[in-house]
Structure formats: structure tokens, C-alpha cells
Design a protein around this motif. Structure first.
Motif, PDB file in Angstrom:
ATOM      1  N   UNK A 190       2.146   0.516 -48.980  1.00  0.00           N
ATOM      2  CA  UNK A 190       1.746  -0.872 -49.201  1.00  0.00           C
ATOM      3  C   UNK A 190       0.336  -1.111 -48.669  1.00  0.00           C
ATOM      4  N   UNK A 191      -0.557  -1.718 -49.478  1.00  0.00           N
ATOM      5  CA  UNK A 191      -1.922  -1.994 -49.017  1.00  0.00           C
ATOM      6  C   UNK A 191      -1.985  -3.030 -47.894  1.00  0.00           C
ATOM      7  N   UNK A 192      -0.886  -3.783 -47.696  1.00  0.00           N
ATOM      8  CA  UNK A 192      -0.918  -4.879 -46.719  1.00  0.00           C
ATOM      9  C   UNK A 192      -1.218  -4.377 -45.312  1.00  0.00           C
ATOM     10  N   UNK A 193      -0.632  -3.255 -44.922  1.00  0.00           N
ATOM     11  CA  UNK A 193      -0.843  -2.734 -43.572  1.00  0.00           C
ATOM     12  C   UNK A 193      -2.293  -2.315 -43.355  1.00  0.00           C
ATOM     13  N   UNK A 194      -2.864  -1.670 -44.357  1.00  0.00           N
ATOM     14  CA  UNK A 194      -4.262  -1.239 -44.244  1.00  0.00           C
ATOM     15  C   UNK A 194      -5.198  -2.432 -44.238  1.00  0.00           C
ATOM     16  N   UNK A 195      -4.895  -3.452 -45.044  1.00  0.00           N
ATOM     17  CA  UNK A 195      -5.728  -4.654 -45.061  1.00  0.00           C
ATOM     18  C   UNK A 195      -5.652  -5.392 -43.730  1.00  0.00           C
ATOM     19  N   UNK A 196      -4.455  -5.414 -43.123  1.00  0.00           N
ATOM     20  CA  UNK A 196      -4.311  -6.061 -41.817  1.00  0.00           C
ATOM     21  C   UNK A 196      -5.179  -5.370 -40.774  1.00  0.00           C
ATOM     22  N   UNK A 197      -5.197  -4.034 -40.813  1.00  0.00           N
ATOM     23  CA  UNK A 197      -6.030  -3.279 -39.887  1.00  0.00           C
ATOM     24  C   UNK A 197      -7.516  -3.575 -40.095  1.00  0.00           C
ATOM     25  N   UNK A 198      -7.952  -3.631 -41.356  1.00  0.00           N
ATOM     26  CA  UNK A 198      -9.354  -3.925 -41.657  1.00  0.00           C
ATOM     27  C   UNK A 198      -9.723  -5.352 -41.254  1.00  0.00           C
ATOM     28  N   UNK A 199      -8.804  -6.289 -41.483  1.00  0.00           N
ATOM     29  CA  UNK A 199      -9.065  -7.689 -41.129  1.00  0.00           C
ATOM     30  C   UNK A 199      -9.168  -7.900 -39.619  1.00  0.00           C
ATOM     31  N   UNK A 200      -8.538  -7.015 -38.840  1.00  0.00           N
ATOM     32  CA  UNK A 200      -8.600  -7.120 -37.382  1.00  0.00           C
ATOM     33  C   UNK A 200      -9.813  -6.398 -36.802  1.00  0.00           C
ATOM     34  N   UNK A 201     -10.696  -5.905 -37.658  1.00  0.00           N
ATOM     35  CA  UNK A 201     -11.951  -5.332 -37.191  1.00  0.00           C
ATOM     36  C   UNK A 201     -12.025  -3.831 -37.175  1.00  0.00           C
TER      37      UNK A 201
END
Length: 550
Positions: A169-180
């Protein structure tokens, strides 16, 4: 038992499947185990195991096989991961080409890449002699095996990893990117840990394939002996059946351990990322050095694989590679005048084995998923166990089991067909089980309530619903039968010869041109047959109503 008694056809079906599996799986394994403890005088002895484990001559193939398998598995997994990651995460051109190239070695004859390696890097090789000017080039041995097996087996790792990476799921990777976190940190801390089971799975599968490989060590192994090759040499060359059986049992034990690790250790770890919640599509990498670097790696490797496959047809038209490079049809004249029998025998036996293996796989899958009876778990285990049996082990086991009355089948077509079927059914069973588990049993219950027998229900309701799985089993069965080598090398005779054995014979006597001609013909037959099977799949196996029901 009362339910089974009321349906004699179902009872007969279970009995026949059980007899077939016991006769061609359980009994041969018991015979090879027994032979490993009997010396030439038929007395109990553990001498062969002592010779293997004490570091004597027979220990060298075991050590060599493990080293080769470790190197090949590591390289194949790394290459496959780059391919799979590029396929799932990077927006590069020629993706369909890369995907086709990655699966090409799976459907090819077992000698193609080894033959190409000889043509490229042998003493008269195009690269070694004509480009680099090397006069003593030696492709035979560990280095050649690593090259050939890596190119042959990395597609297996790719198929495992590609599906896993696409399903994250891309959601986990996007969450990591959004947190910096940067892209590299996200990959190391999120993506890579989520693919650990796939990496381990791919590594173990390639490890087993490398251990069990027979054709490549026989073709290009030189003095580097492996267990699969030594089993053949001991049993056929030295006629030391105890040593051959002991090595076969050791190889079988290693493959069982590896498959157990893959199934129970890796398989039970949970790395769930698809939760059912709606998520945006993955943002593909569209620019930057990483895109061009991954594209370059995949492109170069694809060119290498294409070069290896093109060289075999080219070599089949060369008079004497590296010495007399003039065009000739002599190799094809030789094959079609003296070698028609292997062509005819291979195609006929594969065409007979394919529907039998496909239908048997679906019947066993139906029994496992839909029926309750005593011994069901044992039947499932025995039917799937052949996927972990190396071909050389199965071949020597069949020689030991069916060489004397009342089961004197050695030299007949029946024993070759049995080997084809046993090697092919596990994939058909797994695909059949997966399809049946998606179909509501009430559809079959409705047919039964309307008066249809179990046989009628299976052929009129169940089989049409699982046609895609059935046809995929047919394709796999045909591919495995046409390219079978390690098991059937023990079983061929003057009455029934096979293409793969003929190719090996030509390589052993130095007729690389004739071997290339055989390989080219086999590739053409395989391509035509696969196109026809895929055409049948599109017509009969993929209609919308069946897809929606499943």
C-alpha cells in the motif's frame, strides 16, 4: 465413509488418485531410502553416508553445490529486486519488454543459456577469442555456472518480488515522506522491511532450484561437480546405486528443509499492508538519476539475456563455431534425418501428459477443497511433496522402483509420462485450490439438489468455473514436459528418447551446432504450442461470466 459409499464414483476417484500418488511418489521415495542403506551385496551398510559426511570424495559435490546455490541465490535475488522495484516504482520505458525478458528463461529449454555461454566465452567464443583475443578462455566451472544459473533462475525471484512490491500500500510510504523522511530513508525503513518475506522466499526458491539443477552442471560444469550431477555419475557412470541413492537422499533432505523454512517460517510472518481502506495510487519516480540508473541496469541485463537467446539460433546455422563461420544447413539436415525420433517422442509424450496432469491437478484440488474424507491431509501433502523433490532424485528413485517385475516400467512410455505428471501437478493443484476457494459452494449444492451426480457436477459446473486455473495448469504442464531433463535422463531408452537428452548428448560429444539446432527447434515448438494454449485460454478460459462468478 457412508457418504462416500453413497457416491461410488467419488470413492473410486479418491482410490485411484491415492493409488497413483502412492505408486509414483511414496513408493519410489521409500525405495531410494532403502537403497541408500544397501551395499553391492544387498547388505545393510551406512558406508555411503560415512563417505559423504566424513569429508572424502563424495563430500566435495555437497560443498560445491551449497556454495554455488548461495552465490546464485544472492545474485539472483539482488537482480530480481532491482527489476521488480523498477517495474513497481519507477516510470521507465520498455516495461513490457523487461517483464517479458524476465520470464523468458522460465519457458526455455534448460541448455539455451549454457550453450550461449560456450558460444560467447568458450575457447572459440565470440567475446573471449574474437573480441578479447583470449586463447585459453575457460567458461567451464564455478564462474560459468554462476553466470548461467543466475541468468536462468533470477526470473523465479522476480516473479515472487514483483507481485509483492506491487501489492504494498502506498499509504505507509506516503506517511513516511509526509513526516519528513527522504526517499532513501523511506525505502530502508518502510519498503525494504515490508519486502523481507518476499526476499527470503525468492532466495530460498532459487537456492532449491540451483541445488536441484542438473542440465547446466552437465553442460558447463567442467570439473566443478555438484550433487545433482554426481548422483547421475554414481548411479549411471559408476553404477554405485548406494552412493547415488545416499547423495540423492541428502539432496532431498536439504530441499525439504529449505522448503519447510520457506513455507512455515517465511509464510507465517505477517506483513499486511492492504487494509481495504481507499488509498491513492502510487506516485511513480519520473525523473532523477535513480530513474536512469535503474533503467540502465534493466536495459543492459535485458540486452545480455536477448544476446544469449539469439546466439543459439545463430549458432545452429554456423558450420563450426569460431573455426569455420560459414553458413550451413547441415545441422538441421542432421537433426531431421537422424534425430526425428526425439522430436516426435517428446512432442507426443508432452501432448499426452499435459491434459492428464491438468485434469488430475483439478481433481485433487476439488477433493482437497470440497470433500471431507479420511486421509485428506495426507493426500494433499503427498500430492504437493513432488515440488520439493529434485529431478535427479525422482529419476533414480523410479529406476530403483520400476526396474523389476511386477512393476517393470523402465524403458516404457508410462514411466516417462508418470514423471512428467508428478513434476507438473503441484502448480495445477495450487492454482485449482486458489480458484475453488473463491467460488461459493452453494453453486455446486444447487446442481446436486437438482439431481446431478458428483461427476456431472464436477465436469459441468466446477470445471467450467475454474477454467482459467485449468488452462494455466495445462500451460505449465506442457512447458515442464517439453523441457524436462533431470528426472527423465534416467528413464529414456532406445524406444523412447527425448529432445533434452539428445541436446545433452550432442554437447557431450562436442557437436554444439547440432545441439543449437535441437534447441532452436524446441524453442519453436514451445512458442507455437504456448501461442495456441494462450489462444485457447482467451477463448475458453476468460469469459466474463466465469470471472465474475469466481
Amino acid at each position: 465413509m457412508k457418504k462416500l459409499a453413497r457416491d461410488p464414483v467419488l470413492l473410486l476417484c479418491i482410490a485411484l488418485v491415492t493409488i497413483f500418488l502412492v505408486l509414483f511418489v511414496v513408493y519410489p521415495m521409500l525405495q531410494i531410502l532403502k537403497a541408500s542403506f544397501l551395499n553391492r551385496e544387498a547388505q545393510f551398510s551406512i558406508e555411503a553416508y560415512i563417505r559423504i559426511l566424513s569429508g572424502q570424495q563424495l563430500f566435495t559435490p555437497l560443498k560445491n553445490s551449497l556454495l554455488l546455490a548461495f552465490i546464485v541465490s544472492s545474485l539472483s535475488t539482488v537482480i530480481a529486486y532491482v527489476f521488480a522495484y523498477t517495474f513497481a516504482y519507477v516510470n521507465v520505458p520498455l516495461k513490457k519488454l523487461f517483464n517479458s525478458i524476465a520470464i523468458l528463461p522460465i519457458i526455455s529449454p534448460p541448455f539455451v543459456i549454457a550453450l550461449s555461454a560456450i558460444l560467447l566465452f568458450g575457447k572459440q567464443g565470440f567475446v573471449s577469442k574474437h573480441l578479447l583475443g583470449m586463447t585459453n578462455a575457460n567458461i567451464y566451472g564455478l564462474n560459468g555456472l554462476v553466470l548461467v544459473q543466475t541468468l536462468t533462475f533470477f526470473p523465479i525471484a522476480f516473479l515472487v518480488l514483483a507481485g509483492l512490491l506491487r501489492s504494498i500500500s502506498p499509504a505507509l510510504e506516503e506517511a513516511s515522506l509526509n513526516m519528513g523522511a527522504g526517499k532513501l530513508k523511506t525505502f530502508l525503513n518502510v519498503t525494504l522491511p515490508l519486502t523481507v518475506p518476499g526476499i527470503a522466499n525468492a532466495f530460498l526458491l532459487v537456492f532449491v532450484q540451483s541445488l536441484a539443477d542438473f542440465g547446466n552442471p552437465m553442460t558447463i560444469g567442467g570439473n566443478y561437480t555438484t550433487v545433482a550431477r554426481e548422483v547421475y555419475m554414481q548411479a549411471v557412470g559408476s553404477y554405485d546405486m548406494q552412493a547415488g541413492s545416499a547423495l540423492a537422499m541428502l539432496l532431498l533432505s536439504i530441499t525439504f528443509i529449505v522448503y519447510a523454512l520457506q513455507k512455515f517460517w517465511v509464510g507465517k510472518k505477517s506483513y499486511v499492508t492492504v487494509t481495504g481502506k481507499p488509498v491513492n495510487g502510487r506516485r511513480m519516480i519520473d525523473s532523477g538519476w535513480f530513474k536512469y540508473a535503474t533503467f540502465a541496469v534493466c536495459f543492459i541485463l535485458s540486452i545480455v539475456v536477448i544476446a544469449f537467446y539469439i546466439l543459439v539460433p545463430i549458432g545452429s546455422f554456423i558450420k563450426l563455431w569460431g573455426i569455420n563461420n560459414s553458413f550451413t544447413l547441415d545441422h538441421y539436415i542432421y537433426v531431421f534425418s537422424l534425430g526425428q525420433k526425439p522430436l516426435k517422442d517428446t512432442t507426443e509424450l508432452a501432448l499426452i501428459a499435459t491434459p492428464l496432469a491438468g485434469l488430475l491437478g483439478m481433481i485433487i484440488a476439488f477433493l482437497i477443497v470440497r470433500k471431507q474424507f479420511f486421509g485428506k491431509k495426507a493426500l494433499e501433502a503427498i500430492s504437493m511433496i513432488s515440488i520439493a523433490i529434485p529431478g535427479t532424485v525422482l529419476g533414480i528413485a523410479y529406476v530403483l522402483s520400476f526396474n523389476t517385475a511386477p512393476l517393470a516400467l523402465t524403458g516404457t512410455a508410462i514411466i516417462i509420462l508418470a514423471a512428467f505428471i508428478i513434476r507438473a501437478i503441484p502448480v495445477g493443484i495450487r492454482s485449482g485450490i486458489a480458484s475453488l476457494q473463491q467460488i461459493d459452494p452453494s453453486i455446486e449444492e444447487a446442481a446436486t439438489n437438482l439431481g446431478a451426480s458428483q461427476t456431472k457436477t464436477f465436469f459441468s459446473v466446477v470445471l467450467p468455473l475454474i477454467k482459467p486455473a485449468f488452462f494455466s495448469g495445462l500451460v505449465y504442464s506442457f512447458v515442464k514436459s517439453m523441457t524436462a531433463m533431470s528426472a527423465v535422463i534416467f528413464l529414456i531408452s532406445a524406444k523412447h528418447n527425448l529432445l533434452t537428452a539428445s541436446i545433452l548428448a550432442q554437447v557431450e560429444i562436442g557437436k554444439i551446432g547440432a545441439a543449437s539446432a535441437y534447441c532452436t527447434i524446441l524453442i519453436v515448438i514451445m512458442s507455437v504450442a504456448l501461442l495456441l494454449l494462450n489462444f485457447l485460454v482467451k477463448i475458453f478460459g476468460g469469459s466474463k461470466e466465469y470471472t465474475s462468478l469466481s
